[in-house]
Design a protein around this motif. Structure first.
Motif, PDB file in Angstrom:
ATOM      1  N   GLN A  98       0.835  -1.203   0.000  1.00 53.08           N
ATOM      2  CA  GLN A  98       0.000   0.000   0.000  1.00 53.08           C
ATOM      3  C   GLN A  98       0.872   1.257   0.000  1.00 53.08           C
ATOM      4  N   PHE A  99       1.978   1.217   0.729  1.00 52.33           N
ATOM      5  CA  PHE A  99       2.890   2.364   0.767  1.00 52.33           C
ATOM      6  C   PHE A  99       3.395   2.687  -0.635  1.00 52.33           C
ATOM      7  N   TYR A 100       3.847   1.677  -1.366  1.00 52.48           N
ATOM      8  CA  TYR A 100       4.435   1.947  -2.678  1.00 52.48           C
ATOM      9  C   TYR A 100       3.377   2.231  -3.738  1.00 52.48           C
ATOM     10  N   GLN A 101       2.173   1.740  -3.543  1.00 59.16           N
ATOM     11  CA  GLN A 101       1.090   2.162  -4.439  1.00 59.16           C
ATOM     12  C   GLN A 101       0.879   3.664  -4.321  1.00 59.16           C
ATOM     13  N   LYS A 102       0.902   4.165  -3.108  1.00 60.01           N
ATOM     14  CA  LYS A 102       0.731   5.598  -2.878  1.00 60.01           C
ATOM     15  C   LYS A 102       1.985   6.366  -3.300  1.00 60.01           C
ATOM     16  N   TYR A 103       3.162   5.741  -3.136  1.00 63.38           N
ATOM     17  CA  TYR A 103       4.415   6.402  -3.526  1.00 63.38           C
ATOM     18  C   TYR A 103       4.402   6.742  -5.019  1.00 63.38           C
ATOM     19  N   TYR A 104       3.824   5.845  -5.838  1.00 64.66           N
ATOM     20  CA  TYR A 104       3.786   6.105  -7.273  1.00 64.66           C
ATOM     21  C   TYR A 104       2.886   7.284  -7.601  1.00 64.66           C
ATOM     22  N   GLU A 105       1.948   7.600  -6.693  1.00 68.82           N
ATOM     23  CA  GLU A 105       1.178   8.845  -6.837  1.00 68.82           C
ATOM     24  C   GLU A 105       2.038  10.027  -6.398  1.00 68.82           C
ATOM     25  N   SER A 106       2.631   9.896  -5.197  1.00 65.81           N
ATOM     26  CA  SER A 106       3.570  10.914  -4.706  1.00 65.81           C
ATOM     27  C   SER A 106       4.233  10.417  -3.425  1.00 65.81           C
ATOM     28  N   PRO A 107       5.505  10.737  -3.217  1.00 61.86           N
ATOM     29  CA  PRO A 107       6.178  10.361  -1.969  1.00 61.86           C
ATOM     30  C   PRO A 107       5.472  10.923  -0.737  1.00 61.86           C
TER      31      PRO A 107
END
Length: 498
Positions: A98-107
């Motif tokens: 879930q963290f990296y799914q959101k990271y691809y939106e923005s850090p």
């Protein structure tokens, strides 16, 4: 409120803060009931609760104590509370996904998600943290942050006695080891059932991002090595710090120094600290500039700051890493006895650096704070360490956070400063003898104290003592002799060729 209502409200709160989904409610409820050795559930009237998760959790822990499921001492309560909250948190693989799914939106979205998860799961103990006394004090170097640290609960005598009687384990090896993730805890080692970490690749290794359980500032994070190994400041350190802020440009990341006295509290595990906060040092004015002939792409400055800080700026990470490494290389062996700087004694090194990296627009910055841990007869705790006259306020090591301008002061001051105020008001008091010289100075400095102004004055003067602490820790003092010596060191750095 009966226990079934408390459990139901905890489940509802967990849904409200997105720890679990509606479909998870019965499962989560049953897991909590199992921990409480309750074999049935009595339906309760659903009603909105204004109690937060930590408060509801305290009620559940209290029930466990009353029922005899756990003993009523600190470690048992913490371990049980952590197990309860673990019911509401996904496994590490899911959290990372879930963290990296959101990271691809923005850090920013990624770290916000993980920070909220860490708070809502009670891993970051916000209820305790809100007890801290926090304020700012204006100085010629900017606004210093003052914190009297009241967040870490004091263990009761029963807990301390039990810890002494228990055989010490060696798993996990330390408080920072990756093996803490999901570890239930034991007497003398904190509960970590509700602990999660984010895997972050850095320089060919996997490092782990977590938050401090007792954050000192916004999104106060820790980034730690997978391997249990000693702290070390070297070229790889500078590169990792800069690569991290490239991945998370809204965060700074820094490292404690790698030597006792000037290092942090845990030197046995390589780790960094960062977060989304701008300290006074980050906003400090430029005192003067200099050039490093071997690194034309790097801008070089000395900061107007009570400690000795070199700031390097460039768009190129590799240039910053090389320039930082050059400064460290020269500093490790640098001596100037006119200002008490000796690089080593009988083969024991004294010189090192506290580095801090950040990104501003297209530019990367790294601040290099020069440190020396030598002691002498006059200053047995450290020549560049808080001196005896300020120990009544701050005696502990000056680590990364304090270097940047945030004082982490001991809890004892909460009550002790009240007695100082009474002394200044000529009221009956129980002032500690070690505060008396300072308190008498304040009486001479100010015309009069009133009930309305005494607290503000004492707070301001505590900030000035912390400024003295930073001045003591500076290797090149901000006087003519110190600045001349600083320029002499920089001249040696500047003229060295590759």
């Amino acid at each position: 409120m009966d226990i079934y209502t408390v459990v139901q409200q905890l489940v509802e709160k967990a849904v409200a803060v997105h720890l679990i989904e509606d479909a998870d409610k019965i499962y989560a409820r049953n897991q909590v009931l199992s921990l409480l050795h309750l074999e049935e559930y009595k339906e309760v009237i659903h009603e909105e609760s204004d109690q937060d998760i930590p408060t509801l959790l305290e009620e559940i822990v209290h029930f466990a104590v009353q029922k005899g499921l756990i003993e009523n001492f600190f470690d048992d309560r913490e371990i049980f509370a952590s197990k309860v909250m673990n019911v509401f948190i996904a496994r590490p693989s899911t959290v990372n996904e879930q963290f990296y799914q959101k990271y691809y939106e923005s850090p920013v979205k990624a770290t916000q998600y993980f920070y909220e998860l860490s708070k809502n799961s009670n891993y970051i103990q916000m209820k305790q943290i809100r007890k801290n006394i926090e304020y700012k004090v204006a100085t010629q170097y900017g606004d210093l942050d003052i914190t009297i640290n009241l967040s870490k609960p004091e263990k009761d005598p029963k807990s301390i006695a039990k810890a002494k009687a228990v055989k010490k384990g060696n798993y996990p090896s330390c408080l920072l080891c990756v093996e803490n993730e999901g570890y239930a805890g034991r007497i003398g080692h904190p509960a970590r059932s509700n602990h999660r970490m984010i895997r972050v690749p850095l320089l060919g290794e996997v490092w782990y991002l977590q938050y401090s359980p007792y954050v000192y500032y916004n999104e106060h994070c820790i980034v730690l090595a997978e391997e249990h190994r000693d702290m070390k400041i070297n070229r790889d350190t500078f590169e990792r710090l800069l690569l991290f802020v490239e991945k998370f440009p809204h965060y700074f990341l820094g490292s404690n120094a790698d030597l006792p006295i000037v290092g942090g509290s845990i030197l046995s595990h390589d780790h960094y600290q960062g977060g989304e906060y701008e300290f006074a040092m980050a906003k400090a004015e430029i005192d003067w500039t200099f050039k490093m002939d071997a690194f034309p792409e790097v801008e070089s400055f000395v900061l107007k700051w009570p400690m000795s800080v070199i700031r390097l700026r460039s768009k190129a990470i590799n240039q910053l890493v090389s320039a930082s490494s050059r400064i460290l290389e020269v500093w490790r062996t640098y001596c100037d006895k006119t200002v008490e700087i000796v690089a080593e004694t009988n083969g024991i090194p004294h010189n090192t650096i506290t580095p801090i990296a950040r990104k501003r627009g297209e530019y990367f910055e790294i601040d290099l704070v020069l440190r020396n841990n030598r002691t002498n007869e006059q200053h047995p705790l450290g020549i560049f360490h808080p001196h005896a006259e300020v120990h009544h306020i701050k005696k502990e090591n000056i680590g990364l956070i304090e270097v940047m301008g945030l004082a982490v002061l001991p809890a004892r001051l909460k009550n002790e400063l009240v007695e100082v105020e009474k002394f200044l008001l000529n009221k009956p008091n129980q002032i500690e003898s070690y505060h008396l010289p300072w308190a008498n100075q304040l009486k001479k400095k100010y015309d009069h104290f009133t009930n309305e102004n005494v607290s503000d004055i004492v707070r301001k003067e505590v900030g000035k003592v912390f400024l003295q602490v930073l001045e003591h820790a500076g290797v090149f003092k901000r006087n003519e002799q110190g600045m001349t010596a600083f320029k002499k060191f920089l001249q040696k750095v500047s003229l060295m060729k590759d």
